[in-house]
Every structure is written in structure tokens, then in C-alpha cells.
Design an enzyme around this catalytic site. Structure first.
Site, PDB file in Angstrom:
ATOM      1  N   GLY A  14       0.865  -1.410   0.103  1.00 40.52           N
ATOM      2  CA  GLY A  14      -0.078   0.079  -0.010  1.00 40.52           C
ATOM      3  C   GLY A  14       0.847   1.236  -0.012  1.00 40.52           C
ATOM      4  O   GLY A  14       0.488   2.292   0.305  1.00 40.52           O
ATOM      5  N   TYR A 156     -12.991  -3.172  11.128  1.00 41.31           N
ATOM      6  CA  TYR A 156     -11.332  -2.675  11.215  1.00 41.31           C
ATOM      7  C   TYR A 156     -10.869  -3.094  12.632  1.00 41.31           C
ATOM      8  O   TYR A 156      -9.730  -3.566  12.497  1.00 41.31           O
ATOM      9  CB  TYR A 156     -11.681  -1.354  10.995  1.00 41.31           C
ATOM     10  CG  TYR A 156     -10.553  -0.485  10.848  1.00 41.31           C
ATOM     11  CD1 TYR A 156      -9.554  -0.635   9.716  1.00 41.31           C
ATOM     12  CD2 TYR A 156     -10.048   0.356  11.585  1.00 41.31           C
ATOM     13  CE1 TYR A 156      -8.536   0.243   9.480  1.00 41.31           C
ATOM     14  CE2 TYR A 156      -8.700   0.882  11.454  1.00 41.31           C
ATOM     15  CZ  TYR A 156      -8.267   1.038  10.396  1.00 41.31           C
ATOM     16  OH  TYR A 156      -6.836   1.673  10.503  1.00 41.31           O
ATOM     17  N   ALA A 158     -11.273  -5.487  14.722  1.00 42.21           N
ATOM     18  CA  ALA A 158     -10.925  -6.784  14.733  1.00 42.21           C
ATOM     19  C   ALA A 158      -9.649  -7.169  13.891  1.00 42.21           C
ATOM     20  O   ALA A 158      -8.854  -7.876  13.933  1.00 42.21           O
ATOM     21  CB  ALA A 158     -12.201  -7.684  14.379  1.00 42.21           C
ATOM     22  N   LYS A 160      -7.280  -4.971  13.152  1.00 36.56           N
ATOM     23  CA  LYS A 160      -6.215  -4.337  13.755  1.00 36.56           C
ATOM     24  C   LYS A 160      -5.607  -5.211  14.885  1.00 36.56           C
ATOM     25  O   LYS A 160      -4.575  -5.224  15.173  1.00 36.56           O
ATOM     26  CB  LYS A 160      -6.371  -2.834  13.775  1.00 36.56           C
ATOM     27  CG  LYS A 160      -6.596  -2.113  12.428  1.00 36.56           C
ATOM     28  CD  LYS A 160      -5.507  -2.224  11.612  1.00 36.56           C
ATOM     29  CE  LYS A 160      -5.538  -1.346  10.511  1.00 36.56           C
ATOM     30  NZ  LYS A 160      -4.260  -1.434   9.499  1.00 36.56           N
TER      31      LYS A 160
END
Ligand code: NDP
Length: 248
Positions: A14, A156, A158, A160
Site C-alpha cells: 500500500g 476494522y 478486529a 487491527k
């Protein structure tokens, strides 16, 4: 003076834009050659040009981190073009927010797949090469949301929190082979995502942050820089929170 990182090779997932781009630029300033894995070809081209203009070797590879075959092929291309893999930064991540009872299966699956499975696939592939070298640095970008939670972000949070567990398991597994594995947990950082927040929400956020301001992508990048440097040689399994004090 040459940095201890000069001549090393990093992969930043990314890395075409946002925080990942900033991490790539900060590492390149320290003499690191960089390969970017991203799904955004136009942005990739632009960031690779910036890295090359700094005198670094740089490769932009269209790799979707959720596809194990693309990840393995991407790693092989990096070895072929840049010769080694010293550093992996798992930064690719997405949000698909919604309140729990309205969150559909696709929203849950996609966020878990990109953020957590993507981190697993890249970590596994890079570790194979790092084990042979008996040296490596892995840093994954988590979030304070994975530590303190956030309404509307069950998927999100969960993903992270999963990255934090994965980081610690991998750290324990690879520590004896000269490989460290750490996470950085940013709070709210000035990016396109936070730009889009309505003004009152931004105001409330500022009031909740002890330092009274959002972070910059460079704040995250400098934390990553420390964790991949020789200065952090004895640090592994750590989650470095970069949030202006918000999660305290
Ligand atoms: P951006 O959306 O700005 O950049 C993410 C990059 O990852 C984009 O180039 C995106 O491509 C790419 N990407 C998306 N999916 C994939 C995939 N499957 N494979 C490869 N690349 C992919 O994000 P940020 O810079 O804001 O965030 C970076 C990381 O930091 C994320 O993990 C995020 O969760 C984390 N973070 C961000 C915070 C913030 O305040 N911004 C706070 C805490 C953590 P495309 O442009 O096509 O979408």
C-alpha cells in the site's frame, strides 16, 4: 554519514500513497532501496518516480496483498530486481465502516481479508527469505482502534487487533533467527480519510487528543524508521502507539 539502513531493501505494501508513500520516502532518505506493492498503478508510477529521483533503486509492483500467488510472485520479482529483502512494511489497509447490526458479511470479509490476511500472506512470504538471511525486520501498521475499539468499526478493529496478535506470535517464532516483528498503532493521522471527516467531528477529535492535533504521516514513518533501524535491534513483539496520547 551513511545510515545503518543504507543499501538495504524494503517492501512497503500500500506504498503508492498516504502513510505507505511517506514510509517509503523516509526509508529512501536513509539509503534504502524500495519496492512498493499496491493496486493503484497510476499512483505507483508517481511514487516510484519520486523514489528514483532521490537516487534510490525502486520498483512499483501491482500486487493485491489478498492474493497469495501475486504476493509470492511479487517477492520473487523483488529478489530478482533488487537482490534481497531486508525489511517488510505491512501497510496496505482499508475501512468499510458500519454499525454492527447493519454490517453485512461482505463488509466484514473484505476488511479482514485485506488488513489481516494480506498482512499474513506478505509476512509468510517475506519470512521465508529472511530466515535464509538470518536477518530481517517486519513492521505492520495496526491502529489504536485495534486496542481501544471504535463504534462503527467492528471489522476494522478486529482486523487491527488481529495484526497485533499476529505480530506477537511471529515475533516469538522468529526472534532466534535474527528477525524482529513489531507493529505501529497510529491514532488519527492527516490523510484523505481524516480530511473527509465533518468539521464538528474533527473538533471533537481534537478535544479528545491530549496533544490537541492530528498526527502527520511522517510521525508514523519515523516510528517505522526507528523499528527497522539498528537502534531497535533488541525490540520485538512491541506495539508502538503514535497517537498524541489519545489511547492513554
Ligand atoms: P490510503 O487509503 O491512503 O492508502 C492505502 C494504500 O493501500 C492505497 O494506495 C491503496 O490502493 C492500497 N491498497 C488497498 N488495498 C490493497 C490491496 N488489497 N493490496 C495492495 N494495496 C492495497 O491509507 P492510509 O495511508 O490512510 O493508511 C495506511 C495504513 O495505516 C492502513 O493500514 C490504515 O489502516 C492505517 N491507519 C491509518 C490511519 C489514518 O488516520 N489514516 C490511522 C490508523 C491506521 P487504492 O488507492 O487503490 O485504494
Amino acid at each position: 554519514m551513511a545510515s545503518s539502513l543504507t543499501g538495504q531493501v524494503a517492501i512497503v505494501t500500500g506504498g503508492a500513497r498516504g502513510i505507505g508513500r511517506e514510509i517509503a520516502l523516509v526509508l529512501a532518505r536513509d539509503g534504502v532501496d524500495v519496492a512498493l506493492f499496491d493496486v493503484n498503478p497510476q499512483q505507483l508510477e508517481q511514487t516510484v518516480a519520486e523514489l528514483r529521483a532521490m537516487g534510490r533503486r525502486a520498483e512499483g509492483l501491482t500486487v493485491d496483498v489478498t492474493d497469495g500467488k501475486q504476493v509470492d510472485e511479487g517477492m520473487a520479482k523483488v529478489l530478482d530486481k533488487l537482490g534481497r529483502i531486508d525489511i517488510l512494511i505491512n501497510n496496505a489497509g482499508i475501512t468499510k465502516d458500519g454499525l454492527l447490526v447493519r454490517m453485512d458479511d461482505a463488509q466484514w470479509d473484505r476488511v479482514l481479508t485485506v488488513n489481516l490476511t494480506g498482512t499474513f500472506l506478505c509476512t509468510r512470504a517475506a519470512a521465508k527469505h529472511m530466515l535464509k538471511q538470518r536477518r530481517g525486520r517486519i513492521v505492520s501498521i495496526a491502529s489504536i482502534v485495534g486496542i481501544i475499539g471504535n463504534p462503527g468499526q467492528a471489522n476494522y478493529a478486529a482486523s487491527k487487533a488481529g495484526i497485533i496478535g499476529l505480530t506477537k506470535a511471529v515475533a516469538k517464532e522468529l526472534a532466534s533467527r535474527g528477525i524482529t516483528c513489531n507493529a505501529v498503532a497510529p491514532g488519527f493521522i492527516k490523510t484523505e480519510m481524516t480530511e473527509a471527516l465533518p468539521e464538528p467531528a474533527k473538533q471533537r477529535l481534537m478535544e479528545a487528543i491530549p496533544m490537541g492535533t492530528l498526527g502527520e504521516p511522517s510521525d508514523v514513518a519515523q516510528a517505522v524508521r526507528f523499528l527497522v533501524s539498528d537502534a531497535a535491534r533488541y525490540v520485538t513483539g512491541h506495539v508502538l502507539v503514535v497517537d498524541g496520547g489519545l489511547a492513554m
